[in-house]
Write an enzyme that holds these catalytic residues in place. Structure first.
Site, PDB file in Angstrom:
ATOM      1  N   GLY A  17       0.975  -1.113   0.134  1.00 11.27           N
ATOM      2  CA  GLY A  17      -0.210   0.051  -0.042  1.00 11.27           C
ATOM      3  C   GLY A  17       0.911   1.232  -0.016  1.00 11.27           C
ATOM      4  O   GLY A  17       2.016   1.275   0.599  1.00 11.27           O
ATOM      5  N   GLU A  18       0.103   2.331  -0.617  1.00 11.88           N
ATOM      6  CA  GLU A  18       1.131   3.745  -0.739  1.00 11.88           C
ATOM      7  C   GLU A  18      -0.187   4.604  -0.198  1.00 11.88           C
ATOM      8  O   GLU A  18      -1.172   4.691  -0.966  1.00 11.88           O
ATOM      9  CB  GLU A  18       1.462   3.790  -2.188  1.00 11.88           C
ATOM     10  CG  GLU A  18       2.043   5.259  -2.200  1.00 11.88           C
ATOM     11  CD  GLU A  18       3.509   5.273  -1.803  1.00 11.88           C
ATOM     12  OE1 GLU A  18       4.386   4.872  -2.558  1.00 11.88           O
ATOM     13  OE2 GLU A  18       3.575   5.765  -0.731  1.00 11.88           O
ATOM     14  N   GLY A  22       2.081   7.289   4.580  1.00 12.85           N
ATOM     15  CA  GLY A  22       3.061   6.525   4.619  1.00 12.85           C
ATOM     16  C   GLY A  22       2.845   5.367   3.689  1.00 12.85           C
ATOM     17  O   GLY A  22       1.840   4.980   3.368  1.00 12.85           O
ATOM     18  N   LYS A  39       2.445  -0.238   8.811  1.00 13.37           N
ATOM     19  CA  LYS A  39       2.092   0.893   8.191  1.00 13.37           C
ATOM     20  C   LYS A  39       2.997   1.837   8.723  1.00 13.37           C
ATOM     21  O   LYS A  39       3.220   2.360   9.964  1.00 13.37           O
ATOM     22  CB  LYS A  39       0.645   1.339   8.451  1.00 13.37           C
ATOM     23  CG  LYS A  39       0.009   2.689   7.978  1.00 13.37           C
ATOM     24  CD  LYS A  39      -1.143   2.802   8.257  1.00 13.37           C
ATOM     25  CE  LYS A  39      -1.860   4.145   7.701  1.00 13.37           C
ATOM     26  NZ  LYS A  39      -3.065   4.325   7.789  1.00 13.37           N
ATOM     27  N   ASP A 132     -14.026   8.070   6.411  1.00 13.22           N
ATOM     28  CA  ASP A 132     -13.264   7.841   5.079  1.00 13.22           C
ATOM     29  C   ASP A 132     -13.798   6.564   4.447  1.00 13.22           C
ATOM     30  O   ASP A 132     -12.692   5.727   4.095  1.00 13.22           O
ATOM     31  CB  ASP A 132     -11.602   8.044   5.539  1.00 13.22           C
ATOM     32  CG  ASP A 132     -11.143   8.206   3.986  1.00 13.22           C
ATOM     33  OD1 ASP A 132     -12.003   8.548   2.850  1.00 13.22           O
ATOM     34  OD2 ASP A 132      -9.734   8.107   3.822  1.00 13.22           O
TER      35      ASP A 132
HETATM   36  P1  ADP Z   1      -3.843   5.436   4.263  1.00 19.14           P
HETATM   37  O1  ADP Z   1      -4.244   6.326   5.259  1.00 19.14           O
HETATM   38  O2  ADP Z   1      -2.310   5.929   3.606  1.00 19.14           O
HETATM   39  O3  ADP Z   1      -4.620   5.483   3.120  1.00 19.14           O
HETATM   40  P2  ADP Z   1      -4.344   2.827   4.830  1.00 19.14           P
HETATM   41  O4  ADP Z   1      -4.351   2.269   6.216  1.00 19.14           O
HETATM   42  O5  ADP Z   1      -5.597   3.071   3.789  1.00 19.14           O
HETATM   43  O6  ADP Z   1      -3.450   4.027   4.692  1.00 19.14           O
HETATM   44  O7  ADP Z   1      -3.409   1.794   4.080  1.00 19.14           O
HETATM   45  C1  ADP Z   1      -2.984   1.959   2.733  1.00 19.14           C
HETATM   46  C2  ADP Z   1      -3.389   0.616   1.957  1.00 19.14           C
HETATM   47  O8  ADP Z   1      -2.649  -0.496   2.530  1.00 19.14           O
HETATM   48  C3  ADP Z   1      -4.992   0.168   1.908  1.00 19.14           C
HETATM   49  O9  ADP Z   1      -5.607   0.553   0.949  1.00 19.14           O
HETATM   50  C4  ADP Z   1      -4.665  -1.493   1.971  1.00 19.14           C
HETATM   51  O10 ADP Z   1      -4.617  -1.825   0.678  1.00 19.14           O
HETATM   52  C5  ADP Z   1      -3.160  -1.875   2.561  1.00 19.14           C
HETATM   53  N1  ADP Z   1      -3.269  -2.003   3.929  1.00 19.14           N
HETATM   54  C6  ADP Z   1      -3.789  -1.496   4.899  1.00 19.14           C
HETATM   55  N2  ADP Z   1      -3.835  -2.035   6.222  1.00 19.14           N
HETATM   56  C7  ADP Z   1      -3.640  -3.346   5.793  1.00 19.14           C
HETATM   57  C8  ADP Z   1      -3.571  -4.672   6.436  1.00 19.14           C
HETATM   58  N3  ADP Z   1      -3.895  -4.713   7.532  1.00 19.14           N
HETATM   59  N4  ADP Z   1      -3.290  -5.785   5.971  1.00 19.14           N
HETATM   60  C9  ADP Z   1      -3.172  -5.691   4.253  1.00 19.14           C
HETATM   61  N5  ADP Z   1      -3.218  -4.402   3.831  1.00 19.14           N
HETATM   62  C10 ADP Z   1      -3.226  -3.257   4.513  1.00 19.14           C
HETATM   63 MG    MG Z   2      -6.683   4.474   3.146  1.00 19.65          MG
END
Ligand code: ADP
Ligand code: MG
Length: 338
Positions: A17-18, A22, A39, A132
């Protein structure tokens, strides 16, 4: 909180994830072998120490325990970075809906939406607004379990009186009219509009209301649901600060004689059964006071009496090749482009 020794607690496997503040990595705990998502909290932009948004996300998540809310295991400090350590989820809803060979059955769709509403009912019972909701913030495991994630914009709200909050929340396509009209006093209904959008998206596989800016977003919503007639359905709308500012120019298009419900049926009856349509319609009410809560949605016939019974998409998700988050599906789409 337990803290892994710097640089040796987890072994990074891949980026998944991006995000806005972060990157997210898949990693394996060196001792237990458990998979986690790390994260990374972006610190560079912060002059004054730890970012408030991250602080808020951590504090809220630490108080939440529910099968349909992602579990934060711990915090970790490694070199100069701080990480949130989450249970690992193989997919997110955006990744899965963008995947051409993942087709959910009606029973799967019922399970996914029931899990979404159960997670939301829990949050709202605990006085937490997510603020969100969208596919990339909804995680799915190979076992077919759905969990709400990304509490970066979430906050506690006052249940008895209307609080005063920022209206700069929720991604445009999932924004309810009250936020588009600039309301700063709102409640869990903002999440339920988003849940209604996602509910439709599960069936149609495309975001329901894709506006380019706030004014266009209102116009797109009116195209599907019919224009808001404040006197009939939501008199207080006219008092909201941006009501006149974001009102589409002309709203008469010959279909005006139809009721919102008829119009809505016409647009979606090919994609979903009548009982599901009723759920979507109850969630996508303009007046937040008339919008169904998560607990109410779960009591509707679609979930309680209609066949088929809900079934987790466990086998289906476990059988797809790869793990599908928005990140991988974007990368795959880029590769496929000539
Ligand atoms: P941001 O606030 O930067 O959007 P997120 O918490 O939504 O951060 O995380 C970004 C992406 O990372 C998510 O859209 C998801 O695809 C992936 N991701 C986040 N948490 C998890 C997790 N616990 N397990 C697997 N993938 C995750
Ligand atoms: Mg997100």
């Amino acid at each position: 909180m337990p803290r892994a020794a710097p640089g040796e607690g987890y072994e990074r496997i891949a980026q998944v994830g991006e995000g806005t503040y972060g990157q997210v990595f898949k990693a394996r705990a060196e001792k237990s072998g458990a998979l986690v998502a790390l994260k990374k909290i972006r610190m560079e932009a912060e002059k004054d120490g730890f970012p408030v948004t991250a602080m808020r996300e951590i504090k809220l998540l630490q108080g939440l325990r529910h099968e349909n809310v992602v579990r934060l295991w711990e915090m970790m400090v490694s070199k100069n970075s701080v990480y949130m350590v989450f249970e690992y989820m193989e997919h997110d809803l955006n990744g899965v809906l963008a995947h051409p060979s993942i087709t959910f059955t009606p029973a799967h769709l019922k399970s996914l939406s029931a899990q979404l509403f159960s997670g939301l009912a829990y949050l709202h019972r605990r006085s937490v607004l997510h603020r969100d909701l969208k596919g990339s913030n909804i995680l799915l495991s190979n076992a077919g379990v759905l969990k709400l994630a990304d509490f970066g914009l979430a906050r506690m709200y006052a249940k008895r009186r209307k609080g005063d909050y920022t209206n700069r929340v929720v991604t445009l396509w999932y924004k309810p009219l009250e936020l588009l009209f600039g309301a700063t006093q709102y409640g869990p209904e903002v999440d339920m509009w988003g849940a209604g959008c996602i509910f439709l998206e599960l069936f149609t596989r495309r975001p329901a209301f894709q506006g380019n800016d706030e004014i266009h977003q209102v116009a797109v919503i009116y195209d599907v649901l019919g224009p808001l007639v404040p006197a009939d359905e939501w008199p207080d709308a006219e008092k909201l600060p941006w009501y006149d500012l974001v009102r589409p120019a002309a709203a008469s298009d010959g279909l005006a004689a139809q009721t919102a419900e008829e119009r809505f049926k016409l647009a979606f009856e090919k994609s979903m059964p009548p009982a599901a349509l009723a759920v979507a319609f109850a969630l996508l009410r303009f007046d937040p006071a008339r919008r169904a809560s998560a607990a109410e949605a779960l009591q509707m016939p679609y979930f309680t009496t209609e066949r088929p019974r809900a079934q987790r998409p466990a086998g289906l998700l476990a059988s797809v090749e790869g793990e599908w988050h928005e990140f991988e599906s974007r990368r795959a789409a880029r590769k496929a482009r000539p």
